[in-house]
Scaffold this active site. Structure first.
Site, PDB file in Angstrom:
ATOM      1  N   CYS A  76      -8.447  20.145  12.730  1.00  0.00           N
ATOM      2  CA  CYS A  76      -9.545  20.979  13.847  1.00  0.00           C
ATOM      3  C   CYS A  76     -10.006  20.083  15.102  1.00  0.00           C
ATOM      4  CB  CYS A  76     -10.254  20.860  12.524  1.00  0.00           C
ATOM      5  SG  CYS A  76     -12.305  22.385  12.346  1.00  0.00           S
ATOM      6  N   HIS A 177      -7.020  23.892   8.467  1.00  0.00           N
ATOM      7  CA  HIS A 177      -7.133  22.164   7.832  1.00  0.00           C
ATOM      8  C   HIS A 177      -6.156  21.703   5.938  1.00  0.00           C
ATOM      9  CE1 HIS A 177     -11.710  20.470   9.508  1.00  0.00           C
ATOM     10  NE2 HIS A 177     -11.880  22.186   9.172  1.00  0.00           N
ATOM     11  N   GLU A 179      -5.829  19.602   4.630  1.00  0.00           N
ATOM     12  CA  GLU A 179      -6.593  18.831   3.112  1.00  0.00           C
ATOM     13  C   GLU A 179      -7.333  19.756   2.456  1.00  0.00           C
ATOM     14  OE1 GLU A 179      -9.720  19.008   6.559  1.00  0.00           O
ATOM     15  OE2 GLU A 179      -8.189  18.512   6.491  1.00  0.00           O
TER      16      GLU A 179
END
Length: 195
Positions: A76, A177, A179
């Site tokens: 990001c 993202h 994650e």
């Protein structure tokens, strides 16, 4: 050992949690020597590009990151500050990726920030290995990196086609993202750890 760069950006904890789920050893650090010698480095982030760059400069980390010859992953804002520049705060960034970061143009048919699940079109990259074209990943951003020779995946928000992932030499970046992107994101992180 993986060094997660602590440069006062948000969302670092979720990256730590994702690495823990994968059983990866990491350290959260702003120590230049640790970052210089780590096997891999992750620049996570949610925040402002100009503030992120100011933090990196104050910690003496800009050249440390630019001079790495082992894998680096920017996530990001972490990817955006690896680009040439950003309209967010008129930031001069690290200049690793040949891309400029722009603000989405507000139109009646799109929302800013671009938030939620969207598909990416993949190109040939070890980072995206094993993901089919049209894989859904999770985005939260108002600024986007333009298409450039370093683009390895694209995404479309409204009429804007932008770089969803970038690669130059040992440097990788994702605007989304991993994650927070479920199984697809876990595969991307596993691919990064395997580089």
């Amino acid at each position: 050992m993986i060094a997660i760069v602590d440069y006062d950006a948000g969302n670092i904890r979720s990256v730590c949690n994702a690495l823990e789920r994968l059983g990866a050893e990491y350290v959260l650090t702003d120590d230049p020597q640790t970052i210089r010698t780590a096997d891999k480095v992750i620049l996570p982030g949610v925040g402002n590009a100009a503030e992120a760059m100011a933090s990196l400069r104050s910690k003496g980390l800009c050249e440390v990151i630019r001079n790495r010859r082992k894998p680096v992953l920017g996530i990001c804002v972490g990817m955006q500050i690896m680009c040439r520049d950003s309209e967010e705060g008129n930031a001069q960034c690290l200049g690793i990726f040949d891309s400029h970061v722009r603000l989405f143009e507000k139109t009646p048919d799109i929302k800013i920030p671009h938030m939620g699940w969207n598909t990416i079109g993949n190109f040939d990259s070890k980072l995206l290995k094993g993901l089919p074209k049209g894989t859904y990943v999770y985005f939260v951003h108002s600024y986007y990196p333009t298409l450039c020779p370093d683009t390895i995946a694209t995404c479309k928000h409204g009429d804007t086609l932008f770089s969803a992932a970038l690669k130059y030499e040992c440097f990788y970046g994702t605007q989304f993202h991993p994650e927070k992107s479920g199984d697809a994101g876990e595969q991307i992180l596993k691919n990064f750890l395997a580089l």
